[in-house]
Write an enzyme that holds these catalytic residues in place. Structure first.
Site, mmCIF file in Angstrom:
data_model
loop_
_atom_site.group_PDB
_atom_site.id
_atom_site.type_symbol
_atom_site.label_atom_id
_atom_site.label_comp_id
_atom_site.label_asym_id
_atom_site.label_seq_id
_atom_site.Cartn_x
_atom_site.Cartn_y
_atom_site.Cartn_z
ATOM 1 N N HIS A 235 -8.854 -6.720 6.415
ATOM 2 C CA HIS A 235 -8.488 -6.702 4.994
ATOM 3 C C HIS A 235 -7.295 -7.576 4.643
ATOM 4 O O HIS A 235 -6.358 -7.135 3.988
ATOM 5 C CB HIS A 235 -8.233 -5.263 4.535
ATOM 6 C CG HIS A 235 -9.476 -4.527 4.145
ATOM 7 N ND1 HIS A 235 -10.359 -4.990 3.191
ATOM 8 C CD2 HIS A 235 -10.004 -3.366 4.590
ATOM 9 C CE1 HIS A 235 -11.364 -4.151 3.057
ATOM 10 N NE2 HIS A 235 -11.193 -3.160 3.906
ATOM 11 N N ASP A 262 -15.249 -6.670 6.837
ATOM 12 C CA ASP A 262 -14.115 -6.481 5.939
ATOM 13 C C ASP A 262 -12.891 -7.253 6.425
ATOM 14 O O ASP A 262 -11.821 -6.701 6.669
ATOM 15 C CB ASP A 262 -13.785 -4.988 5.772
ATOM 16 C CG ASP A 262 -14.821 -4.267 4.922
ATOM 17 O OD1 ASP A 262 -15.836 -4.896 4.566
ATOM 18 O OD2 ASP A 262 -14.620 -3.089 4.613
ATOM 19 N N HIS A 295 -17.177 -5.950 2.102
ATOM 20 C CA HIS A 295 -16.297 -6.837 1.337
ATOM 21 C C HIS A 295 -16.663 -8.304 1.501
ATOM 22 O O HIS A 295 -16.022 -9.155 0.883
ATOM 23 C CB HIS A 295 -14.836 -6.612 1.731
ATOM 24 C CG HIS A 295 -14.211 -5.469 1.019
ATOM 25 N ND1 HIS A 295 -13.407 -5.607 -0.083
ATOM 26 C CD2 HIS A 295 -14.312 -4.132 1.226
ATOM 27 C CE1 HIS A 295 -13.027 -4.421 -0.513
ATOM 28 N NE2 HIS A 295 -13.544 -3.505 0.276
#
Length: 409
Positions: A235, A262, A295
């Site tokens: 992230h 992600d 994501h």
């Protein structure tokens, strides 16, 4: 977790008071950002008194913070069903709709709030911002009708790009990623400097061409005495990614890695993360692996920051895990996506493991990060946990959609 509790029969005063006490305890956990504990207590409050819209709305915002968008949506809708004038519930539902990419439905909720509370300036602002997003998407769709989608990669002319004399950063060698290049790149990024666009474009074009040739399911063979590492969500927390390599060694042919999706969004160093990971993928294609997470999609990138940086969940139980493993001849599953206080969690009788590698997620959660190491002989997971390391003073989601930031504050 209960989400659609039926409301039957009268509720005793004793239960009402007990539920309110549970709600207050849950609120304290929420303030400490201990969202799982808060959800558990909100759920117990709902069991005592399922007629109170506040409990559902509060559980909704806690689920939003954990990115349990489906549950957040369900709870907000239940709160609205109980109290049609409860504006906070409309705000919660709008945030859930936005996170799920359902912008028109979010706009409808804000429109309702502005009509009910015409003097609410915050509601007007949210409605205006949401309306801009809906119109922008509609416009983009309209101008793309009957036109062949242009692949940006095909329009890039690398030969026309020159490397300025003043550029002193890492350079590809004969257009290829080398260990020297990626090592220098990581140090360059630590100093908050930028890779030259010619090299950046070349890496993106090369990794795109490589990944397009790969099957959707890749089998990885690990020799009996070989070590293999699995990392969870990064992230955009570049400096924590560097800490993983410091603790566990750089990726190499004898130190292979799998990053479990992600890679970007949330943290504000997503570009640094993705170019480092892509560089290692090109350098060691058969010893460095990247799984696509939720994501790695356009809508998520738009909302959570990656699209703005340098230019639905599903729950399942042990029965589902066991069935999946039996059908596919597997021993266990490693997943990511979900924050865990210890950086990892072993569930479903050891057959479903969660690993999350972004410590102190968004600079607020206080969780540890973790990665998993194993050897090929028995593939037994061993867990290494670590705390967050300092990073430059750039707030998480600095490049995120301003509207979503406004909703989640």
């Amino acid at each position: 977790m209960a989400t659609n509790e039926e409301i039957t029969g009268p509720i005793s005063q004793e239960d009402i008071e007990a539920a309110d006490k549970l709600k207050n305890e849950a609120n304290e956990y929420f303030k400490k950002q201990s969202y799982n504990n808060a959800i558990e207590l909100y759920s117990k409050a709902i069991e005592k008194n399922p007629k109170n819209a506040v409990y559902f709305a509060n559980r909704s915002i806690a689920n939003l913070r954990l990115e349990n968008f489906g549950y957040a949506l369900s709870d907000a809708s239940k709160a609205i069903e109980l109290d049609r004038a409860y504006t906070k519930a409309y705000y919660r539902r709008a945030a859930a709709y936005m996170s799920l990419g359902k912008y028109k439905l979010a706009l409808k909720d804000f429109e309702f709030v502005t009509k009910v509370r015409p003097n609410d300036q915050d509601a007007k602002m949210k409605y205006t911002e949401c309306n801009k997003i809906v119109k922008k998407i509609a416009f983009e769709k309209a101008i793309s009708v009957d036109k062949k989608e242009v692949n940006i990669a095909d329009s890039i002319n690398l030969d026309a790009m020159t490397i300025e004399d003043e550029y002193v950063g890492p350079a590809l060698e004969d257009g290829k990623v080398t260990l020297k290049f990626v090592t220098e790149l990581m140090e360059f990024y630590k100093q908050q400097k930028k890779l030259h666009k010619k090299y950046a474009y070349k890496i993106l074009i090369d990794v795109k061409a490589y990944l397009q040739k790969q099957p959707s399911l890749v089998d990885i063979k690990v020799a009996d005495e070989a070590k293999f590492t699995v990392c969870g969500d990064i992230h955009g927390q570049y400096y924590d990614l560097m800490n993983i390599f410091k603790l566990n060694g750089l990726p190499s042919e004898t130190n292979p890695y799998l990053f479990n999706g992600d890679f970007v969004d949330r943290g504000s160093f997503s570009v640094e993360c993705i170019f480092t990971l892509f560089s290692f993928k090109l350098l060691f294609p058969d010893h460095f692996y990247m799984s696509r997470g939720n994501h790695e999609t356009l809508d998520m990138n738009r909302m959570y920051g990656f699209r703005g940086e340098r230019g639905v969940g599903c729950q399942f139980g042990p029965d589902v895990t066991n069935t999946f493993l039996q059908r596919n001849g597997l021993d266990y599953v490693i997943r990511s996506h979900e924050v865990k206080n210890d950086g990892y969690e072993v569930a479903h009788d050891g057959k479903c493991i969660t690993v999350f590698s972004a410590p102190n997620y968004c600079d607020t959660m206080g969780n540890l990060g973790a990665f998993i190491t194993m050897n090929g002989k028995d593939l037994k997971p061993n867990f290494t946990t670590y705390e967050a390391v300092p990073h430059p003073d750039v707030k998480p989601m600095a490049y995120a959609n301003s509207f979503f930031n406004m909703l989640c504050q």
